[in-house]
Design a protein around this motif. Structure first.
Motif, mmCIF file in Angstrom:
data_model
loop_
_atom_site.group_PDB
_atom_site.id
_atom_site.type_symbol
_atom_site.label_atom_id
_atom_site.label_comp_id
_atom_site.label_asym_id
_atom_site.label_seq_id
_atom_site.Cartn_x
_atom_site.Cartn_y
_atom_site.Cartn_z
ATOM 1 N N LEU A 233 39.581 32.959 44.897
ATOM 2 C CA LEU A 233 39.374 34.349 44.479
ATOM 3 C C LEU A 233 40.598 35.161 44.877
ATOM 4 N N CYS A 234 41.150 35.888 43.908
ATOM 5 C CA CYS A 234 42.327 36.686 44.259
ATOM 6 C C CYS A 234 41.887 37.863 45.121
ATOM 7 N N GLU A 235 42.693 38.135 46.134
ATOM 8 C CA GLU A 235 42.279 39.149 47.102
ATOM 9 C C GLU A 235 42.428 40.569 46.569
ATOM 10 N N HIS A 236 43.131 40.713 45.443
ATOM 11 C CA HIS A 236 43.318 42.070 44.917
ATOM 12 C C HIS A 236 42.141 42.532 44.077
ATOM 13 N N HIS A 237 41.564 41.604 43.298
ATOM 14 C CA HIS A 237 40.485 41.997 42.375
ATOM 15 C C HIS A 237 39.187 41.245 42.649
ATOM 16 N N MET A 238 39.246 40.265 43.528
ATOM 17 C CA MET A 238 38.111 39.378 43.797
ATOM 18 C C MET A 238 37.645 38.698 42.510
ATOM 19 N N GLN B 214 42.301 35.220 48.563
ATOM 20 C CA GLN B 214 43.634 34.642 48.691
ATOM 21 C C GLN B 214 44.634 35.240 47.721
ATOM 22 N N VAL B 215 45.906 35.000 47.992
ATOM 23 C CA VAL B 215 46.944 35.033 46.966
ATOM 24 C C VAL B 215 47.446 33.594 46.873
ATOM 25 N N GLN B 216 47.924 33.234 45.713
ATOM 26 C CA GLN B 216 48.300 31.836 45.490
ATOM 27 C C GLN B 216 49.397 31.383 46.456
ATOM 28 N N GLU B 217 50.304 32.303 46.783
ATOM 29 C CA GLU B 217 51.404 31.947 47.674
ATOM 30 C C GLU B 217 50.873 31.569 49.062
ATOM 31 N N ARG B 218 49.939 32.396 49.588
ATOM 32 C CA ARG B 218 49.416 32.122 50.928
ATOM 33 C C ARG B 218 48.561 30.865 50.935
ATOM 34 N N SER C 243 45.890 29.662 36.886
ATOM 35 C CA SER C 243 45.705 30.803 35.979
ATOM 36 C C SER C 243 44.836 31.825 36.698
ATOM 37 N N HIS C 244 45.165 33.081 36.520
ATOM 38 C CA HIS C 244 44.471 34.157 37.237
ATOM 39 C C HIS C 244 43.622 34.974 36.263
ATOM 40 N N MET C 245 42.317 34.985 36.500
ATOM 41 C CA MET C 245 41.418 35.731 35.609
ATOM 42 C C MET C 245 41.757 37.222 35.590
ATOM 43 N N CYS C 246 42.310 37.733 36.699
ATOM 44 C CA CYS C 246 42.646 39.166 36.711
ATOM 45 C C CYS C 246 43.796 39.479 35.753
ATOM 46 N N MET C 247 44.543 38.457 35.360
ATOM 47 C CA MET C 247 45.604 38.652 34.360
ATOM 48 C C MET C 247 45.121 38.276 32.964
ATOM 49 N N MET C 248 43.954 37.628 32.887
ATOM 50 C CA MET C 248 43.468 37.145 31.591
ATOM 51 C C MET C 248 42.396 38.069 31.004
ATOM 52 N N MET C 249 41.404 38.405 31.840
ATOM 53 C CA MET C 249 40.248 39.162 31.337
ATOM 54 C C MET C 249 40.485 40.655 31.348
ATOM 55 N N ARG C 250 41.460 41.090 32.130
ATOM 56 C CA ARG C 250 41.709 42.520 32.318
ATOM 57 C C ARG C 250 43.216 42.703 32.522
ATOM 58 N N GLY C 251 43.608 43.930 32.933
ATOM 59 C CA GLY C 251 45.014 44.179 33.268
ATOM 60 C C GLY C 251 45.933 43.826 32.119
ATOM 61 N N VAL C 252 46.865 42.948 32.384
ATOM 62 C CA VAL C 252 47.911 42.641 31.403
ATOM 63 C C VAL C 252 47.390 41.759 30.249
HETATM 64 N N1 GTP Z 1 51.779 37.516 44.069
HETATM 65 C C1 GTP Z 1 50.505 37.445 43.672
HETATM 66 N N2 GTP Z 1 49.991 38.468 42.988
HETATM 67 C C2 GTP Z 1 48.720 38.352 42.579
HETATM 68 C C3 GTP Z 1 47.918 37.250 42.839
HETATM 69 N N3 GTP Z 1 46.702 37.477 42.281
HETATM 70 C C4 GTP Z 1 46.768 38.684 41.688
HETATM 71 N N4 GTP Z 1 47.987 39.230 41.863
HETATM 72 C C5 GTP Z 1 48.589 40.499 41.432
HETATM 73 O O1 GTP Z 1 48.303 41.526 42.331
HETATM 74 C C6 GTP Z 1 48.800 42.712 41.738
HETATM 75 C C7 GTP Z 1 48.026 43.922 42.198
HETATM 76 O O2 GTP Z 1 48.713 45.004 41.643
HETATM 77 P P1 GTP Z 1 48.173 46.510 41.556
HETATM 78 O O3 GTP Z 1 49.144 47.309 40.718
HETATM 79 O O4 GTP Z 1 47.860 46.994 42.935
HETATM 80 O O5 GTP Z 1 46.780 46.294 40.831
HETATM 81 P P2 GTP Z 1 46.380 46.593 39.319
HETATM 82 O O6 GTP Z 1 46.620 48.035 38.989
HETATM 83 O O7 GTP Z 1 44.991 46.094 39.127
HETATM 84 O O8 GTP Z 1 47.443 45.714 38.522
HETATM 85 P P3 GTP Z 1 47.357 45.032 37.092
HETATM 86 O O9 GTP Z 1 46.737 43.677 37.286
HETATM 87 O O10 GTP Z 1 48.790 44.928 36.634
HETATM 88 O O11 GTP Z 1 46.501 45.916 36.204
HETATM 89 C C8 GTP Z 1 48.782 42.458 40.234
HETATM 90 O O12 GTP Z 1 50.112 42.428 39.805
HETATM 91 C C9 GTP Z 1 48.151 41.054 40.118
HETATM 92 O O13 GTP Z 1 48.665 40.321 39.016
HETATM 93 C C10 GTP Z 1 48.498 36.191 43.580
HETATM 94 O O14 GTP Z 1 47.878 35.175 43.873
HETATM 95 N N5 GTP Z 1 49.782 36.343 43.973
#
Ligand code: GTP
Ligand code: ZN
Length: 199
Positions: free
Chosen positions: A87-92, A127-131, A156-165
């Motif tokens: 689970l990515c720590e930024h969006h869970m 987590q983040v993938q790097e850690r 692959s990161h669902m936070c980049m697939m389902m939402r965001g970018v």
């Molecule tokens: N380096 C890294 N970044 C991650 C990982 N998982 C998610 N992220 C990124 O964490 C960042 C959080 O950025 P923010 O700008 O604070 O969040 P946000 O507004 O939701 O960003 P967007 O996803 O671009 O809409 C995003 O760029 C995600 O793609 C990971 O494992 N490693």
């Protein structure tokens, strides 16, 4: 929070707390928590969340130490295509893919299943993938003390697939190398072996 007597008591208490919070979230997004299909959802979601983060309760070094065997083999051992779900720590939200791990023994080998097990211990956290890559790398390096260790994760990161970018096809690769894998020939041999399909 009050101290818990044992893990079971802790789990029941935490599940109930998380369940209450999921119930509130479902209500806040405009749903009816009491309708039939959602009635048990807060509890299911709480159990799922605790399952996906159970790595906090586990000790990866202890898992490795439980199955280390003296052996003179000192060539590369590679376990590739280990499924990773984290689970990515930024969006869970989930990120998922494969880990490829290698080590060169230094007097001890480790039970093969323990390597995917420690991947899960670190993946089942926020987590983040790097850690995640470095957690696995450092744990193997510090516990097994091999001549070298390498970890590559493709995910692959669902936070980049389902939402965001909203990019469906991008894959992130992270890697870490210690000891003999810092030498370019050893690293290249590993990278060649994980990219080949021997079947
Ligand atoms: N380096 C890294 N970044 C991650 C990982 N998982 C998610 N992220 C990124 O964490 C960042 C959080 O950025 P923010 O700008 O604070 O969040 P946000 O507004 O939701 O960003 P967007 O996803 O671009 O809409 C995003 O760029 C995600 O793609 C990971 O494992 N490693
Ligand atoms: Zn994210």
């Amino acid at each position: 929070m009050a101290p818990y007597k044992n893990l079971e008591e802790y789990n029941i208490e935490v599940t109930n707390e998380v369940k209450e919070r999921f119930s509130k979230i479902i209500d806040e997004i405009g749903e009816d928590v009491e309708r039939e299909g959602l009635e048990k959802t807060p509890e299911r979601a709480a159990k799922a969340m605790l399952f996906l983060t159970q790595g906090y309760q586990q000790d990866a070094a202890e898992i490795l130490k439980g199955a280390m065997f003296k052996e003179d083999y000192d060539d590369m051992v590679i376990i590739k295509d280990i499924e990773v779900y984290s689970l990515c720590e930024h969006h869970m939200l989930p990120f998922f893919g494969k880990a490829h791990i290698a080590y060169i023994p230094n007097g001890h080998i480790v039970g093969l299943s323990k390597i995917p097990r420690i991947v899960d211990v670190f993946a089942r956290r926020l987590q983040v993938q790097e850690r995640l890559t470095h957690n696995i790398l450092e744990c193997l390096n510090d516990t097994l003390r091999p001549k070298g260790v390498a970890v590559v994760i493709e995910a692959s990161h669902m936070c980049m697939m389902m939402r965001g970018v909203q990019k469906q096809n991008s894959v992130t690769t992270t890697s870490g190398f210690r000891g003999q894998f810092e030498k370019i020939e050893t690293r290249n041999e590993f990278l060649k072996l994980i990219s080949s399909d021997l079947s």
